[in-house]
Design an enzyme around this catalytic site. Structure first.
Site, mmCIF file in Angstrom:
data_model
loop_
_atom_site.group_PDB
_atom_site.id
_atom_site.type_symbol
_atom_site.label_atom_id
_atom_site.label_comp_id
_atom_site.label_asym_id
_atom_site.label_seq_id
_atom_site.Cartn_x
_atom_site.Cartn_y
_atom_site.Cartn_z
ATOM 1 C CB THR A 138 -1.336 -0.244 1.175
ATOM 2 O OG1 THR A 138 -1.286 -1.341 1.752
ATOM 3 C CG2 THR A 138 -1.749 1.061 0.452
ATOM 4 C CG HIS B 36 -7.331 -8.765 0.505
ATOM 5 N ND1 HIS B 36 -6.551 -8.538 -0.504
ATOM 6 C CD2 HIS B 36 -6.783 -9.603 1.513
ATOM 7 C CE1 HIS B 36 -5.450 -9.105 0.041
ATOM 8 N NE2 HIS B 36 -5.665 -9.381 1.333
ATOM 9 C CD GLU C 178 -9.122 -10.934 4.828
ATOM 10 O OE1 GLU C 178 -9.404 -9.616 4.359
ATOM 11 O OE2 GLU C 178 -8.124 -11.058 4.887
#
Ligand code: IMP
Ligand code: ZN
Length: 357
Positions: free
Chosen positions: A93, A218, A221
């Site tokens: 990031t 992602h 999750e």
């Protein structure tokens, strides 16, 4: 099997830079900052998802500095290469830090300085067109000859943190587009899954898609029915985790053939699953769905890609051929160009003769 998994050429598609920092480096950095009470925290093994994100905030205090970023990048690449990872997509990031004069661009430049600085391992990270150091087209001894330096392809993904705004996410995508010549091949959406709204990131992700920049998300999750649907509808090039999909999501995912980055130890440690045996990897594998075994955070979860392959083999009863094929299949899902894929295929061809004479 562990030894075989170590020897096996491997491809890592889901590894976060700051999650892969060596414990010894973190402890050294903490000492330099005068933080003497963090040893137990850094070395603790079992962690909830919430604790992981608290820990990342600590890691970022220790590592968000140009020289340190260069150093940790170097160490992380050396560690992956040492266990015969031949292609790594490292994600991170980009962060601003005014006190250190750091912009998102200078953050990434420090990471790239780390790639350039490595001399213990031969690193190919630039696209072929402007590469001075592309690995030769037939590196048939890539993992075999211990006297030679290990060789590794590295490509970068820029992550958008779910705490970021639409404008910040857009800045990251534009930076990735500007840095395509420097080995940046895609975008990742990550960060605490309990934070942020999918709609916030969609304009930036859409922009990446329109510009032909691959995206991995992602996804699932935590349980979040609507978001998982929207993510699958976005049709990213890959997704990571996919722990909390419901029946209708599974149907959509399997029909889409979107490859899934599987992180067994990470999901177990963060209590997304209660045993490895019940991990959805088994169902996807049996359905012939595209999957790749990944580490997520080597440092945070005390694992490496060798252990992930060994864990899959011992839990799901794979033989040598199945383990080899599982690793080789991942070539299809890398974000690098076809030249790199062809070189990787040659690496696996050469390795196959040694593994299965
Ligand atoms: P960095 O991007 O190099 O700073 O790597 C650490 C960052 O990756 C964390 O702050 C999170 O945003 C992200 N990350 C690492 N592991 C996970 C995970 O399991 N789920 C979601 N995000 C993660
Ligand atoms: Zn991750």
């Amino acid at each position: 099997m562990l030894e075989l998994c170590r020897e096996l050429p491997k491809i890592e598609l889901h590894a976060h830079l700051n999650g892969c920092v060596r414990d010894s480096t973190l402890l050294e950095l903490a000492k330099l900052l005068g933080a003497t009470d963090v040893e137990d925290v850094i070395l603790k093994k079992g962690r909830s998802l919430k604790e992981c994100f608290q820990l990342f905030d600590l890691y970022h205090i220790l590592t968000t500095d140009h020289a340190i970023l260069t150093r940790i990048t170097q160490e992380v690449i050396e560690d992956f290469a040492s266990e015969n990872v031949v292609y790594l997509e490292l994600r991170t990031t980009p962060k601003k830090n005014e006190a250190k004069g750091m912009t998102k661009r200078s953050y990434m430049e420090a990471v790239i300085d780390g790639l350039r600085a490595i001399d213990t391992v031969e690193v190919a990270f630039l696209p072929a067109a402007n590469s001075e150091n592309l690995i030769g087209s037939l590196p048939n001894d890539i993992t075999h000859n211990e006297t030679q330096r290990k060789k590794i392809f590295v490509r970068l993904l820029l992550s958008i943190d779910r705490r970021e705004t639409t404008a910040a996410a857009m800045e990251t995508v534009n930076l990735a587009l500007e840095m395509k010549d420097m080995g940046v091949v895609g975008i990742d959406l990550s960060g605490n899954p309990e934070v942020g709204e999918w709609q916030t990131f969609l304009p930036a992700l859409q922009h990446a898609k329109e510009k032909g920049l691959p995206v991995t998300l992602h996804c699932g999750e935590v349980p979040n029915n609507k978001e998982i649907h929207s993510m699958l509808d976005f049709y990213p090039q890959r997704i990571g985790h996919a722990c909390y999909l419901e029946e209708e999501h599974w149907k959509k995912l399997k029909a889409s053939k979107i490859p899934v980055e599987i992180c067994l130890t990470s999901n177990y440690r963060t209590e997304r699953i209660s045993t490895i045996k019940e991990h959805h990897f088994a169902d996807l594998y049996n359905a012939n769905h595209p999957v790749s075994l990944c580490t997520d955070d080597v440092g945070l979860f005390s694992t490496d890609l060798t252990k992930e392959y060994d864990l899959a083999a011992s839990t799901f009863g794979f033989n040598k051929e199945e383990v080899f094929q599982l690793s080789r299949n991942v070539i299809k899902f890398v974000f690098a160009d076809d030249d790199v894929k062809r070189t990787l295929a040659a690496i696996y061809d050469a390795a196959e003769k040694r593994f299965m004479p």
